[in-house]
Design a protein around this motif. Structure first.
Motif, PDB file in Angstrom:
ATOM      1  N   THR A 134     -14.519   3.123  16.466  1.00  0.00           N
ATOM      2  CA  THR A 134     -13.388   3.454  15.610  1.00  0.00           C
ATOM      3  C   THR A 134     -13.607   2.853  14.229  1.00  0.00           C
ATOM      4  O   THR A 134     -14.334   1.864  14.076  1.00  0.00           O
ATOM      5  CB  THR A 134     -12.053   2.925  16.181  1.00  0.00           C
ATOM      6  OG1 THR A 134     -12.098   1.492  16.258  1.00  0.00           O
ATOM      7  CG2 THR A 134     -11.774   3.512  17.560  1.00  0.00           C
ATOM      8  N   ILE A 135     -12.981   3.472  13.239  1.00  0.00           N
ATOM      9  CA  ILE A 135     -13.047   2.990  11.862  1.00  0.00           C
ATOM     10  C   ILE A 135     -11.621   2.929  11.320  1.00  0.00           C
ATOM     11  O   ILE A 135     -10.838   3.856  11.518  1.00  0.00           O
ATOM     12  CB  ILE A 135     -13.902   3.914  10.982  1.00  0.00           C
ATOM     13  CG1 ILE A 135     -15.371   3.871  11.428  1.00  0.00           C
ATOM     14  CG2 ILE A 135     -13.786   3.543   9.498  1.00  0.00           C
ATOM     15  CD1 ILE A 135     -16.279   4.848  10.689  1.00  0.00           C
ATOM     16  N   THR A 136     -11.273   1.836  10.667  1.00  0.00           N
ATOM     17  CA  THR A 136      -9.969   1.698  10.034  1.00  0.00           C
ATOM     18  C   THR A 136     -10.142   1.611   8.527  1.00  0.00           C
ATOM     19  O   THR A 136     -10.944   0.814   8.034  1.00  0.00           O
ATOM     20  CB  THR A 136      -9.223   0.447  10.541  1.00  0.00           C
ATOM     21  OG1 THR A 136      -9.007   0.565  11.948  1.00  0.00           O
ATOM     22  CG2 THR A 136      -7.876   0.297   9.839  1.00  0.00           C
ATOM     23  N   VAL A 137      -9.391   2.446   7.797  1.00  0.00           N
ATOM     24  CA  VAL A 137      -9.467   2.475   6.334  1.00  0.00           C
ATOM     25  C   VAL A 137      -8.134   2.016   5.755  1.00  0.00           C
ATOM     26  O   VAL A 137      -7.078   2.526   6.128  1.00  0.00           O
ATOM     27  CB  VAL A 137      -9.793   3.890   5.818  1.00  0.00           C
ATOM     28  CG1 VAL A 137      -9.883   3.880   4.293  1.00  0.00           C
ATOM     29  CG2 VAL A 137     -11.098   4.394   6.422  1.00  0.00           C
ATOM     30  N   ASP A 138      -8.183   1.052   4.865  1.00  0.00           N
ATOM     31  CA  ASP A 138      -7.020   0.596   4.119  1.00  0.00           C
ATOM     32  C   ASP A 138      -7.013   1.357   2.797  1.00  0.00           C
ATOM     33  O   ASP A 138      -7.822   1.095   1.905  1.00  0.00           O
ATOM     34  CB  ASP A 138      -7.113  -0.909   3.878  1.00  0.00           C
ATOM     35  CG  ASP A 138      -5.902  -1.477   3.155  1.00  0.00           C
ATOM     36  OD1 ASP A 138      -5.210  -0.717   2.459  1.00  0.00           O
ATOM     37  OD2 ASP A 138      -5.647  -2.687   3.277  1.00  0.00           O
ATOM     38  N   PHE A 139      -6.109   2.333   2.676  1.00  0.00           N
ATOM     39  CA  PHE A 139      -6.120   3.207   1.510  1.00  0.00           C
ATOM     40  C   PHE A 139      -6.001   2.452   0.198  1.00  0.00           C
ATOM     41  O   PHE A 139      -6.706   2.741  -0.773  1.00  0.00           O
ATOM     42  CB  PHE A 139      -4.983   4.232   1.604  1.00  0.00           C
ATOM     43  CG  PHE A 139      -5.068   5.138   2.806  1.00  0.00           C
ATOM     44  CD1 PHE A 139      -6.284   5.408   3.411  1.00  0.00           C
ATOM     45  CD2 PHE A 139      -3.934   5.724   3.326  1.00  0.00           C
ATOM     46  CE1 PHE A 139      -6.369   6.242   4.518  1.00  0.00           C
ATOM     47  CE2 PHE A 139      -3.996   6.566   4.420  1.00  0.00           C
ATOM     48  CZ  PHE A 139      -5.219   6.822   5.022  1.00  0.00           C
ATOM     49  N   SER A 140      -5.104   1.479   0.140  1.00  0.00           N
ATOM     50  CA  SER A 140      -4.845   0.797  -1.121  1.00  0.00           C
ATOM     51  C   SER A 140      -5.979  -0.133  -1.541  1.00  0.00           C
ATOM     52  O   SER A 140      -6.093  -0.492  -2.711  1.00  0.00           O
ATOM     53  CB  SER A 140      -3.537   0.007  -1.044  1.00  0.00           C
ATOM     54  OG  SER A 140      -3.589  -0.954  -0.010  1.00  0.00           O
ATOM     55  N   ARG A 141      -6.820  -0.528  -0.596  1.00  0.00           N
ATOM     56  CA  ARG A 141      -7.916  -1.446  -0.923  1.00  0.00           C
ATOM     57  C   ARG A 141      -9.256  -0.735  -1.046  1.00  0.00           C
ATOM     58  O   ARG A 141     -10.040  -1.016  -1.953  1.00  0.00           O
ATOM     59  CB  ARG A 141      -8.015  -2.541   0.148  1.00  0.00           C
ATOM     60  CG  ARG A 141      -9.057  -3.607  -0.151  1.00  0.00           C
ATOM     61  CD  ARG A 141      -9.025  -4.708   0.892  1.00  0.00           C
ATOM     62  NE  ARG A 141      -9.364  -4.222   2.212  1.00  0.00           N
ATOM     63  CZ  ARG A 141     -10.619  -4.111   2.678  1.00  0.00           C
ATOM     64  NH1 ARG A 141     -11.637  -4.445   1.898  1.00  0.00           N
ATOM     65  NH2 ARG A 141     -10.850  -3.673   3.892  1.00  0.00           N
ATOM     66  N   GLU A 142      -9.531   0.192  -0.138  1.00  0.00           N
ATOM     67  CA  GLU A 142     -10.859   0.795  -0.083  1.00  0.00           C
ATOM     68  C   GLU A 142     -10.984   2.090  -0.880  1.00  0.00           C
ATOM     69  O   GLU A 142     -12.094   2.493  -1.228  1.00  0.00           O
ATOM     70  CB  GLU A 142     -11.245   1.030   1.370  1.00  0.00           C
ATOM     71  CG  GLU A 142     -11.356  -0.266   2.167  1.00  0.00           C
ATOM     72  CD  GLU A 142     -11.710  -0.034   3.623  1.00  0.00           C
ATOM     73  OE1 GLU A 142     -12.899   0.212   3.904  1.00  0.00           O
ATOM     74  OE2 GLU A 142     -10.798  -0.086   4.476  1.00  0.00           O
ATOM     75  N   LEU A 143      -9.857   2.751  -1.141  1.00  0.00           N
ATOM     76  CA  LEU A 143      -9.883   3.949  -1.982  1.00  0.00           C
ATOM     77  C   LEU A 143      -9.239   3.582  -3.308  1.00  0.00           C
ATOM     78  O   LEU A 143      -8.050   3.753  -3.522  1.00  0.00           O
ATOM     79  CB  LEU A 143      -9.146   5.093  -1.284  1.00  0.00           C
ATOM     80  CG  LEU A 143      -9.824   5.583  -0.007  1.00  0.00           C
ATOM     81  CD1 LEU A 143      -8.956   6.598   0.717  1.00  0.00           C
ATOM     82  CD2 LEU A 143     -11.203   6.164  -0.307  1.00  0.00           C
ATOM     83  N   TYR A 144     -10.051   3.062  -4.207  1.00  0.00           N
ATOM     84  CA  TYR A 144      -9.565   2.431  -5.427  1.00  0.00           C
ATOM     85  C   TYR A 144      -9.793   3.279  -6.670  1.00  0.00           C
ATOM     86  O   TYR A 144      -9.365   2.906  -7.763  1.00  0.00           O
ATOM     87  CB  TYR A 144     -10.248   1.072  -5.604  1.00  0.00           C
ATOM     88  CG  TYR A 144     -11.760   1.168  -5.602  1.00  0.00           C
ATOM     89  CD1 TYR A 144     -12.462   1.319  -6.779  1.00  0.00           C
ATOM     90  CD2 TYR A 144     -12.463   1.134  -4.398  1.00  0.00           C
ATOM     91  CE1 TYR A 144     -13.842   1.431  -6.776  1.00  0.00           C
ATOM     92  CE2 TYR A 144     -13.841   1.240  -4.376  1.00  0.00           C
ATOM     93  CZ  TYR A 144     -14.528   1.391  -5.569  1.00  0.00           C
ATOM     94  OH  TYR A 144     -15.881   1.521  -5.553  1.00  0.00           O
ATOM     95  N   MET A 145     -10.475   4.426  -6.543  1.00  0.00           N
ATOM     96  CA  MET A 145     -10.631   5.322  -7.684  1.00  0.00           C
ATOM     97  C   MET A 145     -10.695   6.764  -7.190  1.00  0.00           C
ATOM     98  O   MET A 145     -11.167   7.044  -6.080  1.00  0.00           O
ATOM     99  CB  MET A 145     -11.866   4.965  -8.521  1.00  0.00           C
ATOM    100  CG  MET A 145     -13.182   5.000  -7.795  1.00  0.00           C
ATOM    101  SD  MET A 145     -14.521   4.452  -8.900  1.00  0.00           S
ATOM    102  CE  MET A 145     -15.931   4.558  -7.780  1.00  0.00           C
ATOM    103  N   ASN A 146     -10.212   7.687  -8.021  1.00  0.00           N
ATOM    104  CA  ASN A 146     -10.087   9.083  -7.615  1.00  0.00           C
ATOM    105  C   ASN A 146     -11.432   9.767  -7.388  1.00  0.00           C
ATOM    106  O   ASN A 146     -11.516  10.744  -6.642  1.00  0.00           O
ATOM    107  CB  ASN A 146      -9.282   9.860  -8.656  1.00  0.00           C
ATOM    108  CG  ASN A 146      -7.837   9.387  -8.728  1.00  0.00           C
ATOM    109  OD1 ASN A 146      -7.257   8.997  -7.718  1.00  0.00           O
ATOM    110  ND2 ASN A 146      -7.260   9.421  -9.922  1.00  0.00           N
ATOM    111  N   SER A 147     -12.476   9.260  -8.011  1.00  0.00           N
ATOM    112  CA  SER A 147     -13.793   9.871  -7.847  1.00  0.00           C
ATOM    113  C   SER A 147     -14.355   9.676  -6.437  1.00  0.00           C
ATOM    114  O   SER A 147     -15.367  10.283  -6.082  1.00  0.00           O
ATOM    115  CB  SER A 147     -14.776   9.303  -8.875  1.00  0.00           C
ATOM    116  OG  SER A 147     -14.918   7.909  -8.730  1.00  0.00           O
ATOM    117  N   LEU A 148     -13.701   8.855  -5.622  1.00  0.00           N
ATOM    118  CA  LEU A 148     -14.137   8.688  -4.233  1.00  0.00           C
ATOM    119  C   LEU A 148     -13.722   9.874  -3.361  1.00  0.00           C
ATOM    120  O   LEU A 148     -14.171   9.996  -2.216  1.00  0.00           O
ATOM    121  CB  LEU A 148     -13.560   7.395  -3.643  1.00  0.00           C
ATOM    122  CG  LEU A 148     -14.128   6.094  -4.207  1.00  0.00           C
ATOM    123  CD1 LEU A 148     -13.342   4.894  -3.693  1.00  0.00           C
ATOM    124  CD2 LEU A 148     -15.605   5.951  -3.858  1.00  0.00           C
TER     125      LEU A 148
END
Length: 284
Positions: A134-148
């Motif tokens: 399983t993988i857990t993603v923290d949106f506010s920390r790991e997705l920090y710019m729109n180009s991702l």
């Protein structure tokens, strides 16, 4: 071998740091997790093949989030399943999957690493196993710019159950979409309305902005105005309208029968498709 992957800010940029316990200290007997040089340097599969001509595990299938795109809003977390099926004459004992974003190994600006140190592998037969993580993603920390938003690379690795622990590693096994959550509204007025009179249908298309942590209008995007009769389950497209520079939609149609109006957005590579809730209009 244990490894933790972190993304750290350095001089206004980002570098990937892989922290591994030396081989002598590894006590789980699992798949060799890469050092920093290996992780985004030389292909693990190429390294194994270069060392000798040993039989490598063969990965036949990788599934991320049930095949669905990973859609992220401005806050919150999401845990999703990843799995792979691999084969080797000695069987499979461990596996590894991650997602990473970047042009190549020298330009990595995002990584989604698995929660578990070792995969849970279930034998399909004597040579083949399906392994899950399983993988857990923290949106506010790991997705920090729109180009991702867009296409991410999928790493797939598998370890054979032979004495040597032969492993296959491919940082470019596949790709997967990571998208910015979209929202769409619809409002038809006036209501009720006399038959044959003009109805104005408005709406707004927005999507998550990972840099401001707010939702902003998605500009110059085509959206279909659709209608379904009161007693029908099927929407029919009436026309296509583009959003303005604020993400707003507006058009007019003639009132004919009772029914629901909605806007429908087909989506892009960075933003998922979305339908507005239908707005009912009573035609007198």
């Amino acid at each position: 071998m244990r490894i933790r992957t972190t993304v750290a800010a350095v001089s206004g940029g980002l570098v990937l740091a892989a922290l591994a316990v030396p081989v002598a200290q590894a006590d789980d007997g699992g798949l060799h997790k890469p050092t920093a040089a290996e992780r985004f340097g030389v292909s693990r599969a190429a390294m194994s093949a270069a060392a000798d001509d040993a039989e490598l595990p063969v990965v036949s299938k990788v599934t991320v989030n049930g095949g669905k795109s990973i859609v992220a809003g401005t806050t919150g977390t999401k845990t999703f399943a990843v799995s792979l099926t691999a084969s080797h004459s000695a069987g499979i004992q461990d596996a590894y999957i991650d997602l990473w974003h970047g042009r190549d190994h020298a330009h990595v600006d995002g990584v989604f690493a698995p929660n578990e140190q070792n995969a849970t592998c279930t034998a399909v037969n004597a040579t083949t196993s399906t392994c899950k993580l399983t993988i857990t993603v923290d949106f506010s920390r790991e997705l920090y710019m729109n180009s991702l938003a867009g296409t991410w690379h999928v790493t797939a690795a598998a370890m054979a159950a032979d004495e040597a622990g032969t492993d296959y590693w491919n940082d470019f096994y596949g790709t997967h979409k990571v998208q910015r959550l979209s929202k769409l509204t619809a409002n038809a007025s006036p209501e009720p309305v006399k038959k044959g009179k003009t109805i104005t249908v408005t709406g707004k298309l927005t999507r998550a902005n990972w840099e401001t942590r707010k939702y902003a209008g998605y500009t110059s995007q085509p959206a279909k105005l659709q209608f379904r009769k009161k007693d029908s389950d099927t929407y029919t497209t009436l026309k296509t309208v583009k959003t303005n520079n604020k993400g707003d939609l507006k058009t007019t149609v003639k009132a004919t029968v009772d029914g629901f109006f909605r806007w429908s957005f087909a989506g892009t590579s960075t933003t998922p498709a979305v339908n507005a809730a239908g707005d009912f209009v009573d035609v007198k």
